[in-house]
Enzyme design. Structure first.
Site, mmCIF file in Angstrom:
data_model
loop_
_atom_site.group_PDB
_atom_site.id
_atom_site.type_symbol
_atom_site.label_atom_id
_atom_site.label_comp_id
_atom_site.label_asym_id
_atom_site.label_seq_id
_atom_site.Cartn_x
_atom_site.Cartn_y
_atom_site.Cartn_z
ATOM 1 N N ASP A 45 78.255 87.184 -24.769
ATOM 2 C CA ASP A 45 78.312 87.479 -26.137
ATOM 3 C C ASP A 45 79.426 88.613 -26.176
ATOM 4 O OD1 ASP A 45 77.695 87.997 -28.954
ATOM 5 O OD2 ASP A 45 76.082 86.542 -28.477
ATOM 6 N N HIS B 65 77.262 91.810 -32.734
ATOM 7 C CA HIS B 65 76.677 90.391 -32.399
ATOM 8 C C HIS B 65 76.040 90.210 -31.130
ATOM 9 C CE1 HIS B 65 76.697 86.025 -31.607
ATOM 10 N NE2 HIS B 65 76.889 85.906 -33.054
ATOM 11 N N SER C 167 73.280 81.626 -34.133
ATOM 12 C CA SER C 167 73.737 82.619 -33.161
ATOM 13 C C SER C 167 72.338 83.467 -32.931
ATOM 14 C CB SER C 167 74.595 83.452 -33.399
ATOM 15 O OG SER C 167 75.757 83.035 -33.168
#
Length: 749
Positions: free
Chosen positions: A151, A214, A540
């Site tokens: 990520d 994220h 996600s």
């Protein structure tokens, strides 16, 4: 000099001699504008699997052009030499250099890399995971399992990643943590960055620090530890925790800004396999393509060959059909759904109508009094209706509540910024028709609420019905208990699969809407608090939930294969909501199988599935051959030389679901393995798809030992003249304790 080293040194010398003649011709074309990053697949040297890293690098360099000695990164073509996930390398090359490379012995293929993109306090409880009892406790909260996350990196000092009360990592762990020693611990055991493609003009390797958020969010969702007194701007107060809080985390930063270069992703995958992770969580995606061209699928296959479970986000391009990504059968493809919590903000109109919406920003000093209400698109301009940057200069919004339309390629938070910059007092954000009832609780920059499409229509009708429309926003905080949850999110990508229509994808849905998890940055401007959390939505977010569930299952059943874990998750999934009715989609109508896959994950049931559909890595090869791929293309995926002497139709793979394209009739076989009680008996029950008759032989299965296998056949026969339509049903093997469901999709042609 050792013989293998001498062998590869000679290869490099002969390569040098053969390319010197080309060097002068190629040098003038090697300019920055002509260079691209290519993923190059080559044959394994002499078919060997034990080649050392330096030798492999020398072998890969033998394919590359000779350039003048220069310290510039652009003149050093080799970026990564892969050892584990593909037989090949990535390099910065011109088109002419690639053409020259094709003449070399051992070359298979080369193509420009693709660019991928990044696609709580309550969700464990919603999934039935309780700290003092049940499966969560029986699985030791994922103890001893290593979850690798590819990520945007991680914020190591967040309390979700504290090493307190964590055991040391397993002895097999070989990875590295590239933070300061004080930031690495028994929770965060690995952290590395791979940015040679993302930053090809520099030789400097970035730290794995998350500057986006994220990666921190997804890592803490999968395996964050218990953090008490967590909230987002004072809402959803409680204990934040990941799904597998005793699992270890290994972080591979492969995304920099909005882009995740394919060659960097492969380098992260290669390192994760080498390091010894047990589960890979990948919340990244790109458009569908044949598997031999999809290096995330190719790299994931190598991981599965090593016994690593791979969970991937299914994509955020819903609700349109055939938008699913990461659809390879060896990957668990995850769609997104809601949990039963909302952070409610209600729009109240001057005529007394109220419309519930959501917002995590709920200022206590904003009065619940009526203010003038205006539709941003009242000037007839579409940009204004979407509250695009600079679009409200011709609309009188000062001191008013402004109604904005969702969409237009403009982020929800940016719409609020435009309203605030134009002098608006508050915002109502209304869905487009495609988003239906799917709303998000965002950290807006001004008082706001996000409402459903039907609510937006009624608000617009009210505005048009009076000369002085008024509205207020009432903040009601956290509300738990939506009986329709889980609802499939509008953003969740849908099947059927483009790459292989015989695959039913997504495999599963899990919590992915308004998920609270760790965040690197404070949302309220405070620089003193380390308890920073944020609400995010998307596949996600659902992907790391399933990665965490896989870690729990791996801890509870260390000898289960990736396919067995996947089967357990799919065959025990829920197909009804809290209310006990069919799971619905963003329109609040029953969701079809291309939205839900097998259904909504139920971790406790997955721990005791009764039967599993197991698949060995080599079992995928006849299936890949059956897709019409060449020997060479299948070899790229299988990571070895392949001859397609055996082929099976897509539907014959021993998968936990069925997807058939039916003219008159079709028969599939499946083999199940007993992982429940040693002595057990199962009877088949069938819910037939419309227009289809199904027969199963035998109709009963009996077992006398754990690990025993049984095979059955399923025949689908058309019973209707309807054409060009999909219908769905399921097949259920039922014992005194278990119900093992395989969902069915049939296309009548």
């Amino acid at each position: 000099m050792a013989l293998p080293t001498l062998f590869y040194a000679l290869i490099a010398v002969f390569s040098l001699l053969s390319t010197i003649a080309l060097a002068d011709e190629l040098r003038p074309t090697v300019e920055k504008g002509n260079l691209e990053t290519y993923i190059v697949h080559v044959k394994k040297p002499d078919g060997r699997l034990d080649v050392q890293l330096d030798d492999m690098k020398s072998y890969h360099q033998s394919f590359l052009p000779v350039r003048t000695a220069d310290s510039s990164a652009d003149r050093q073509p080799l970026l990564y030499s892969y050892r584990n996930v593909i037989s090949g390398f990535s390099a910065r090359l011109t088109a002419d250099e690639v053409e020259a490379m094709k003449e070399k012995d051992g070359f298979i293929s080369a193509r420009p890399e693709r660019m991928y993109h990044p696609l709580t306090t309550h969700s464990p409880d919603f999934l039935g995971l309780h700290q003092e009892m049940g499966f969560w406790k029986k699985s030791n909260f994922g103890k001893g399992v290593i979850v690798g996350v590819l990520d945007t990196g991680i914020f190591p000092s967040h309390p979700s990643f504290s090493g307190e009360d964590m055991p040391p990592p397993p002895a097999k762990w070989k990875g590295k943590c590239k933070f300061k020693a004080t930031e690495c611990n028994n929770k965060l055991i690995g952290a590395r960055s791979f940015n040679l493609a993302a930053n090809a003009s520099s030789l400097e390797v970035e730290t794995p620090l998350d500057d986006d958020g994220h990666g921190t969010h997804t890592a803490s969702t999968a395996a964050g530890g218990f953090v008490h007194n967590a909230s987002v701007l004072g809402n959803a107060y409680g204990t934040a925790v990941g799904i597998a809080p005793q699992a270890h985390l290994a972080i591979y930063k492969v995304c920099f800004g909005p882009d995740c270069p394919e060659s960097d992703i492969l380098a992260g995958l290669d390192a994760a396999v080498e390091d010894g992770v047990d589960v890979l969580s990948i919340s990244l995606g790109e458009d569908s393509t044949p598997f031999y061209n999809d290096n995330l699928a190719v790299g994931s296959f190598a991981a599965v060959q090593k016994g690593i479970f791979v969970s991937c986000a299914g994509g955020n391009s819903g609700p349109s059909e055939q938008t699913i990504t990461n659809e390879a059968r060896w990957i668990l493809t995850v769609g997104a759904s809601t949990i039963d919590r909302s952070i409610r903000a209600t729009a109240k109109l001057g005529d007394g109508q109220e419309f519930d919406g959501e917002s995590v920003f709920q200022p206590k000093d904003f009065p619940p009094t009526l203010l003038p209400l205006v539709y941003a698109g009242s000037n007839g301009k579409q940009d204004s209706a979407f509250c695009a940057n600079g679009s409200l200069s011709s609309v009188d919004v000062k001191g008013k509540v402004v109604l904005c339309d969702r969409g237009g390629g403009i982020a929800r938070l940016d719409k609020g910024r435009e309203v605030k910059n134009a002098g608006g007092a508050a915002m109502i954000l209304a869905n487009q028709q495609s988003d239906g009832f799917s709303t998000s609780a965002d950290a807006h920059v001004l008082p706001a609420t996000h409402v459903a499409y039907s609510s937006g229509l009624k608000i617009k009708a009210y505005i048009n019905s009076t000369s002085s429309p008024m509205a207020a926003i009432l903040f009601k905080g956290t509300v738990i208990g939506d009986p329709l949850a889980p609802i499939v999110a509008s953003l969740s990508s849908r099947g059927p699969s483009l790459a292989t229509p015989g695959i039913l994808k997504p495999d599963i849905i899990g919590p992915g809407v308004n998920i609270i998890a760790a965040w690197p940055f404070p949302l309220d401007g405070s620089t003193n608090s380390k308890l920073t959390f944020n609400v995010e939505s998307g596949t996600s977010m659902s992907c790391p939930h399933l990665s965490g569930v896989a870690a729990l299952l791996k801890s509870a059943h260390p000898y289960w294969s990736p396919a067995a874990i996947k089967s357990a998750i799919m065959t025990t999934a829920d197909i009804v909501n809290i209310k006990g009715t069919s799971i619905v989609d963003e329109r609040l109508t029953p969701a079809d199988i291309f939205a839900t896959g097998a259904g909504h994950v139920n971790p406790s049931k997955a721990n005791d599935p009764g039967l599993v559909y197991d698949i060995a890595a080599d079992d995928y090869i006849p299936y890949l051959c059956g897709l019409g791929y060449t020997d060479e293309q299948v070899g790229i995926i299988a990571h070895k030389s392949v001859h397609c002497t055996s082929k099976i139709p897509e539907g014959q793979l021993n998968y936990p679901s069925f997807s058939a394209t039916l003219g008159s009739s079709q028969t599939f076989t499946r083999t199940v393995t007993n992982v429940g009680e040693a002595v057990s008996y199962y009877t088949v029950k069938i819910v037939e798809p419309q227009g289809v008759r199904i027969s199963v032989e035998p109709q009963k299965l009996s077992f006398t030992s754990v690990g025993e296998k049984a095979t059955y056949s399923v025949t689908f026969r058309r019973s209707s003249n309807i054409t060009n339509t999909f219908s769905q049903g399921y097949l259920l093997w039922v014992s005194s304790k278990h119900a093992v469901r395989s969902v069915i999709s049939v296309k009548l042609i």
